[in-house]
Design an enzyme around this catalytic site. Structure first.
Site, PDB file in Angstrom:
ATOM      1  N   HIS A 131       0.483   1.250   6.481  1.00 28.47           N
ATOM      2  CA  HIS A 131       1.289   0.750   5.369  1.00 28.47           C
ATOM      3  C   HIS A 131       1.449  -0.768   5.466  1.00 28.47           C
ATOM      4  CE1 HIS A 131       4.822   0.963   2.525  1.00 28.47           C
ATOM      5  NE2 HIS A 131       5.141  -0.130   3.194  1.00 28.47           N
ATOM      6  N   GLU A 132       1.821  -1.245   6.647  1.00 36.80           N
ATOM      7  CA  GLU A 132       2.030  -2.684   6.826  1.00 36.80           C
ATOM      8  C   GLU A 132       0.714  -3.451   6.727  1.00 36.80           C
ATOM      9  OE1 GLU A 132       4.887  -3.866   6.694  1.00 36.80           O
ATOM     10  OE2 GLU A 132       6.034  -2.039   7.005  1.00 36.80           O
ATOM     11  N   HIS A 135      -0.145  -4.111   3.147  1.00 34.76           N
ATOM     12  CA  HIS A 135       0.614  -5.236   2.583  1.00 34.76           C
ATOM     13  C   HIS A 135      -0.106  -6.554   2.861  1.00 34.76           C
ATOM     14  CE1 HIS A 135       4.186  -3.539   0.862  1.00 34.76           C
ATOM     15  NE2 HIS A 135       4.677  -3.061   1.992  1.00 34.76           N
ATOM     16  N   GLU A 191       4.824  -1.301  -3.111  1.00 32.84           N
ATOM     17  CA  GLU A 191       5.128  -0.301  -2.091  1.00 32.84           C
ATOM     18  C   GLU A 191       4.225   0.918  -2.250  1.00 32.84           C
ATOM     19  OE1 GLU A 191       7.075  -0.223   0.651  1.00 32.84           O
ATOM     20  OE2 GLU A 191       7.241  -2.354   0.243  1.00 32.84           O
TER      21      GLU A 191
END
Length: 263
Positions: A131-132, A135, A191
């Site tokens: 997830h990070e 980003h 997100e």
């Protein structure tokens, strides 16, 4: 205030939110500049953590996080379309804080609390890490900076590019996150993209993407207890979000099933 930032402020009235990335670049937040700034902030964070003995480089939790980080990194590099090679780095901080964040150019910060308090499996750690990483790969900080420039006339961005000292509040890690737009709320669209991208990265690396669902279920359970976790405050988690991930799970599961590596 530099000339690029002045140009950005002048254009703020006519550029829409869809032009957030362009706006950020007009403000001087191009990919290379953001990566350099993030490296400086990351190095300061590590230096401070080493000084106050909160930098974890040897515990079992650190070793697990670092192993997942190294397992995902090659697959993240394959997806890098920013035009700049990432120098991926990881800092693990000893803290009960349930949080993790990333800065431009692949600077990842993990708090041990997110692993220990939630009793995360390696696959669930991979879900957070993926997830990070997404980003960073999709340059969501740049989009966020552009949005900030549009909505508040780039207050705070000018300070960053003026070379303001990091750590004025006594915590380089917290100020680092605020300065580059990580550790702060992203839009729900970004997100969602990070959730979807994270599923694919972890699946490519041989981690079962089903773990992303159990991760967020654990997050919701912890938050339901009134913990007010930092990670949840910056990464909205709710039933709709989990359902959205379920819809993307089949594609990620196919990638996982085809992967020659299973973790």
């Amino acid at each position: 205030m530099n000339n690029k930032l002045l140009m950005a402020l002048s254009a703020a009235a006519v550029i829409t939110v869809s032009g957030c990335t362009t706006m950020a670049e007009m403000a001087g937040a191009d990919t290379a500049s953001l990566n350099v700034m993030a490296t400086e902030g990351f190095n300061k964070t590590v230096q401070e953590a080493r000084g106050n003995k909160t930098l974890d480089t040897s515990s079992a939790t650190y070793r697990r996080i670092n192993t997942v980080f190294n397992n995902l990194r090659p697959y993240a590099d394959q997806l890098n379309q920013t035009g700049e090679k990432f120098d991926w780095q990881l800092a693990v901080l000893k803290s009960d804080t349930v949080n993790a964040y990333v800065a431009p150019g692949g600077k990842v910060v993990f708090y041990t609390g997110i692993v220990n308090k939630l009793n995360l499996t390696d696959a669930e750690i991979a879900a957070v890490m993926g997830h990070e990483m997404t980003h960073a790969l999709e340059e969501h900080s740049k989009s966020k900076i552009g949005a900030q420039a549009l909505t508040n006339m780039a207050i705070g961005i000018g300070k960053s590019y003026a070379g303001a000292s990091i750590g004025d509040l006594g915590s380089a890690a917290l100020d680092f996150g605020a300065q580059v737009g990580v550790g702060l709320p992203y839009s729900r669209n970004l997100e969602s993209r990070a959730d979807q991208g994270g599923l694919m990265i972890m699946a490519r690396a041989g981690y079962n993407p089903q773990a992303a669902i159990s991760l967020w279920e654990k997050m919701n359970k912890l938050d339901g207890g009134g913990s007010g976790t930092s990670f949840l405050s910056t990464h909205p988690s709710n039933t709709q979000r989990i359902e959205a991930m379920r819809k993307n799970l089949a594609a990620a599961q196919t990638v996982y099933n085809q992967s020659s590596v299973k973790r």
